[in-house]
Design an enzyme around this catalytic site. Structure first.
Site, short mmCIF file in Angstrom:
data_model
loop_
_atom_site.label_atom_id
_atom_site.label_comp_id
_atom_site.label_asym_id
_atom_site.label_seq_id
_atom_site.Cartn_x
_atom_site.Cartn_y
_atom_site.Cartn_z
N ASP A 1 0.86 -1.19 0.00
CA ASP A 1 0.00 0.00 0.00
C ASP A 1 0.89 1.24 0.00
O ASP A 1 1.84 1.32 0.78
CB ASP A 1 -0.89 -0.03 1.25
CG ASP A 1 -1.74 1.23 1.38
OD1 ASP A 1 -1.99 1.88 0.35
OD2 ASP A 1 -2.15 1.55 2.52
N ASP B 1 -4.39 3.68 2.73
CA ASP B 1 -5.79 3.25 2.84
C ASP B 1 -5.90 1.76 3.18
O ASP B 1 -7.01 1.22 3.27
CB ASP B 1 -6.58 3.59 1.56
CG ASP B 1 -6.11 2.79 0.36
OD1 ASP B 1 -5.12 2.02 0.48
OD2 ASP B 1 -6.73 2.93 -0.71
N ASP C 1 -1.60 -1.12 -3.99
CA ASP C 1 -1.91 -0.35 -5.18
C ASP C 1 -0.73 -0.37 -6.16
O ASP C 1 0.32 -0.94 -5.87
CB ASP C 1 -2.29 1.08 -4.79
CG ASP C 1 -1.35 1.65 -3.74
OD1 ASP C 1 -0.12 1.58 -3.99
OD2 ASP C 1 -1.82 2.13 -2.67
N ASP D 1 -4.28 -9.91 -15.85
CA ASP D 1 -5.36 -10.87 -15.71
C ASP D 1 -6.45 -10.45 -16.68
O ASP D 1 -6.77 -9.27 -16.79
CB ASP D 1 -5.90 -10.79 -14.27
CG ASP D 1 -6.29 -12.14 -13.72
OD1 ASP D 1 -7.15 -12.79 -14.35
OD2 ASP D 1 -5.76 -12.54 -12.67
N ASP E 1 -8.74 -15.79 -16.87
CA ASP E 1 -9.54 -16.31 -15.75
C ASP E 1 -10.51 -17.40 -16.24
O ASP E 1 -11.10 -17.27 -17.31
CB ASP E 1 -10.33 -15.13 -15.16
CG ASP E 1 -10.99 -15.45 -13.84
OD1 ASP E 1 -10.28 -15.82 -12.91
OD2 ASP E 1 -12.24 -15.32 -13.76
N GLU F 1 -6.19 -20.23 -16.84
CA GLU F 1 -6.55 -20.86 -15.56
C GLU F 1 -7.54 -21.97 -15.85
O GLU F 1 -8.64 -21.73 -16.34
CB GLU F 1 -7.21 -19.85 -14.60
CG GLU F 1 -7.52 -20.48 -13.25
CD GLU F 1 -8.67 -19.84 -12.48
OE1 GLU F 1 -8.74 -20.04 -11.26
OE2 GLU F 1 -9.51 -19.16 -13.10
N HIS G 1 -3.95 -17.32 -5.42
CA HIS G 1 -4.85 -16.59 -4.52
C HIS G 1 -6.16 -17.33 -4.24
O HIS G 1 -7.04 -16.77 -3.57
CB HIS G 1 -5.13 -15.20 -5.11
CG HIS G 1 -5.85 -15.29 -6.42
ND1 HIS G 1 -5.20 -15.56 -7.61
CD2 HIS G 1 -7.16 -15.17 -6.73
CE1 HIS G 1 -6.09 -15.60 -8.59
NE2 HIS G 1 -7.29 -15.36 -8.09
N ASP G 2 -6.31 -18.53 -4.78
CA ASP G 2 -7.52 -19.31 -4.53
C ASP G 2 -7.27 -20.56 -3.70
O ASP G 2 -8.21 -21.32 -3.45
CB ASP G 2 -8.15 -19.74 -5.86
CG ASP G 2 -8.62 -18.56 -6.70
OD1 ASP G 2 -9.13 -17.58 -6.12
OD2 ASP G 2 -8.47 -18.62 -7.93
#
Ligand code: GLC
Ligand code: CA
Length: 521
Positions: free
Chosen positions: A22, A26, A30, A99, A195, A258, A319-320
Site C-alpha cells: 500500500d 488506505d 496499489d 489478468d 480467468d 486458468e 490466490h484461490d
C-alpha cells in the site's frame, strides 16, 4: 532448446495487488506500491509479474467483477500509474502479465446495465438470459440463475450474481473482448492470464447437469453436479484459438489459462497443433498429497501426456488455494521450493511463498471473501492466503501506514522480507539461490527430466542435457536418510552451508533436507 521464448525460461511471480504494498495508507495495496517494490523482485530474480485484476470494479469478488475492462480502479491508482508501472517493469527487464476476465463482467458493467434494461436492447444477447432456470449451480454455492424483476427472465452467473456470464457465442461480445486485449497489448503488456478459461462457453441447449456421485454434503454445494454442460465445452477451444492468434499477432506475448480439469482434459487446452494457450496452468502440485509416491506419479504422468512440442509449467500456490507452507508445513516448504525450481518449464510463484508465508487465521469479523460469506465454515474462504505481504517486523509489517484490509499474519515478526534478506539460511535466500541456479543451468529449464524414483521419504530425479547431469535428492520426511547419489558436488542445498560440498557415492540428508548435486562422471 533453440531460441526459447522469454516465457519458456521464465519464473513468473503472482502479485495479488490488494496485498502487495500500500502506498497511500488506505490499507489496500496499489500500483504505486508495486512500483516501489519492483527492485525486490529483481533481487529475487523472477522474470515476470502477473498482476491479478486492477480494472474498475465494485469489488464484489475483489476485482474479478470488472465494470470497465479498459480502466484502472481508483483503489489501485490511475491509468498514468499503470503506464508508469509498465515502464518501470520493462526498464528492469521484467515482463508484465495482466489478468483477463472474459467469462463474466460485473453487473455494474455498462454492457450488463444495457442488457438488463429490456429484452429488446441490442446487448440483451450479450449475456445468458432464459425464461426458465436449469439446474446449473454457482461455483460459490446456490443456483447459478438470478431472477430479473424488470424483464422477467433469469440470467446465469458461474460465480456471484454480481458477476453475470457473458455470451461468447455472440460475435459482438467476442469482438468487444478482443478489442480489450488489443487495448492492453498496444500499451505493451506481455501477456494475459485468462480467468476460468474452461468455463467460457456453455451448452447452447442449456441441458441439465447430471448429479455428481462423489459429492458429499461437507463440500461446496457447487460440487453437487457434474459440470458437463456448463464447463469445458468443445467450442471453448475455438475461442481460445482466436485469443491465441490475436496474441500472436503481437511479438513475444504469452497466453496463460486458468484451468481446473483432470489432466487429460487440461492437455486439450494447448490446442490442436498447439494453437491454444501457451501455458494451461498446471495445478497438479496444488492438489497432490505431500508424499514421494504421489509427487513422482503426478510429475511423470504430466510429462508423459504433454502433447508433442507443448511447454510444461508448474505452480505451488495462488490466490484461490491454501499456501504451500500451510499445506506441507514450514519444514517441508523448502523441499517444495527445491522441487518447484528444479522441474522443467515455466514456473509461477505466489507472492509470499518465497518467504514462507502461511495461511493466516481470519476471525469472523475480518472475513472479506464472498466465497466464505456465502458458505461459511466449510473452508471455501480465500482470505487466509491473501493477507498482506510481510515486509518487515513492524506492526503493519511495512505493508501500510493505515489499517490493512486483511489482518497481518501472526508470524510476521519472523516471516518477513527484511529479516530474511539478512539471513543466509532463510527460505527467501533459498529461493534466490535456486532461481539463480536455474539461470546458470538452462538444463533445469529445458533439459531432460530423468525417471523419478522414490525410496520411502526420498524423492530423487535427474536433470540433464546430454553432457551434464544434475541429481535432485529431496527428503520429504523428518528423519535422516542415507542416500545413494553419484560422486559430485552440491550446487545448492536447502542448507546453504552445504553448497559446494564434495560428495562421494553416498550422502546423508537430514529430515526435510534437499540437495542438487552435479554429478561428475
Ligand atoms: C478465478 C479467480 C478467482 C475468482 C473466480 C471468478 O477462479 O482466480 O479468484 O473468484 O475466477 O472470477
Ligand atoms: Ca492503497
Amino acid at each position: 532448446m533453440h531460441n526459447p521464448a522469454w516465457w519458456q525460461s521464465a519464473v513468473i511471480y503472482e502479485v495479488y495487488p490488494r496485498s502487495f504494498q500500500d502506498s497511500n495508507g488506505d490499507g489496500i495495496g496499489d500500483l504505486d506500491g508495486i512500483i516501489q517494490r519492483l527492485d525486490y523482485l529483481v533481487r529475487l530474480g523472477v522474470d515476470a509479474i502477473w498482476v491479478a485484476p486492477i480494472y474498475r470494479s465494485p469489488m464484489a469478488d475483489f476485482g474479478y467483477d470488472v465494470a470497465d475492462y479498459c480502466s484502472i480502479d481508483p483503489i489501485f491508482g490511475t491509468m498514468e500509474d499503470f503506464d508508469r508501472l509498465l515502464e518501470e517493469t520493462h526498464r528492469r527487464n521484467l515482463r508484465l502479465i495482466l489478468d483477463f476476465v472474459p467469462n463474466h463482467s460485473s453487473d455494474q458493467h455498462p454492457w450488463f446495465l444495457e442488457s438488463r434494461s429490456s429484452r429488446e436492447n441490442p446487448k440483451r444477447d450479450w449475456y445468458l438470459w432464459r425464461d426458465e432456470p436449469n439446474n446449473w449451480r454457482s461455483n460459490f454455492g446456490g443456483s447459478g440463475w438470478e431472477w430479473d424483476e424488470r424483464t422477467n427472465q433469469y440470467y446465469y452467473h458461474s460465480f456471484l450474481k454480481e458477476q453475470p456470464d457473458l455470451n461468447w457465442r455472440n460475435p459482438d461480445v467476442r469482438a468487444a473482448m478482443f478489442d480489450v486485449l488489443r487495448f492492453w497489448l498496444d500499451k505493451g503488456v506481455d501477456g494475459f492470464r485468462v480467468d476460468v478459461m474452461w468455463l467460457i462457453i456453455k451448452d447452447d441447449q442449456y441441458r441439465d447437469n447430471p448429479p455428481n456421485p462423489e459429492f458429499s454434503p461437507t463440500q461446496s454445494s457447487g460440487n453437487s453436479l457434474l459440470t458437463i454442460y456448463n464447463s469445458n465445452r468443445p467450442e471453448v477451444h475455438e475461442v481460445v484459438a482466436e485469443m491465441r492468434s490475436l496474441i500472436d499477432s503481437y511479438p513475444e506475448r504469452v497466453l496463460i489459462g486458468e484451468i481446473y480439469l483432470p489432466l487429460k482434459d487440461l492437455m486439450t487446452y494447448y490446442g490442436l497443433d498447439l494453437n491454444g494457450a501457451n501455458l494451461p496452468f498446471n495445478f497438479l502440485l496444488l492438489q497432490c498429497p505431500w508424499n514421494t509416491q504421489a509427487i513422482a506419479k503426478v510429475v511423470s504422468e504430466y510429462m508423459k501426456v504433454l502433447p508433442h512440442g507443448a511447454w510444461p509449467n508448474w505452480v505451488l500456490g495462488n490466490h484461490d488455494n491454501a499456501r504451500i507452507a500451510t499445506r506441507v508445513g514450514r519444514s517441508q516448504s523448502v523441499i517444495a521450493a527445491m522441487l518447484l525450481l528444479t522441474l522443467p518449464g515455466t514456473l509461477t510463484i505466489y507472492y509470499g511463498e518465497e518467504i514462507g508465508m502461511t495461511n493466516a487465521l481470519i476471525r469472523a469479523e475480518d472475513v472479506q471473501d464472498p466465497a466464505e460469506k456465502r458458505q461459511p465454515g466449510i473452508g471455501m474462504g480465500r482470505d487466509p492466503e491473501r493477507t498482506p505481504l510481510t515486509w518487515d517486523s513492524s506492526e503493519k509489517a511495512g505493508f501500510t501506514q493505515g489499517r490493512p484490509w486483511l489482518p497481518i499474519g501472526a508470524d510476521h515478526q519472523t516471516v518477513n522480507v527484511e529479516v530474511e534478506e539478512s539471513d543466509e539460511a532463510s527460505i527467501l535466500n533459498l529461493y534466490r539461490r535456486l532461481i539463480a541456479l536455474r539461470r546458470a543451468y538452462p538444463m533445469l529449464v529445458g533439459g531432460q527430466l530423468g525417471v523419478l524414483t522414490t525410496l520411502g521419504d526420498l524423492l530423487c530425479y535427474e536433470r540433464s542435457d546430454g553432457s551434464q547431469r544434475l541429481v535432485v535428492l529431496l527428503n520429504l520426511g523428518q528423519s535422516p536418510i542415507h542416500a545413494e547419489t553419484g560422486a559430485g558436488i552440491i550446487l545448492t542445498g536447502t542448507d546453504s552451508r552445504r553448497d559446494s560440498e564434495q560428495v562421494g557415492n553416498f550422502i546423508e540428508l537430514r529430515g526435510s533436507e534437499g540437495v542438487i548435486v552435479e554429478v561428475i562422471s
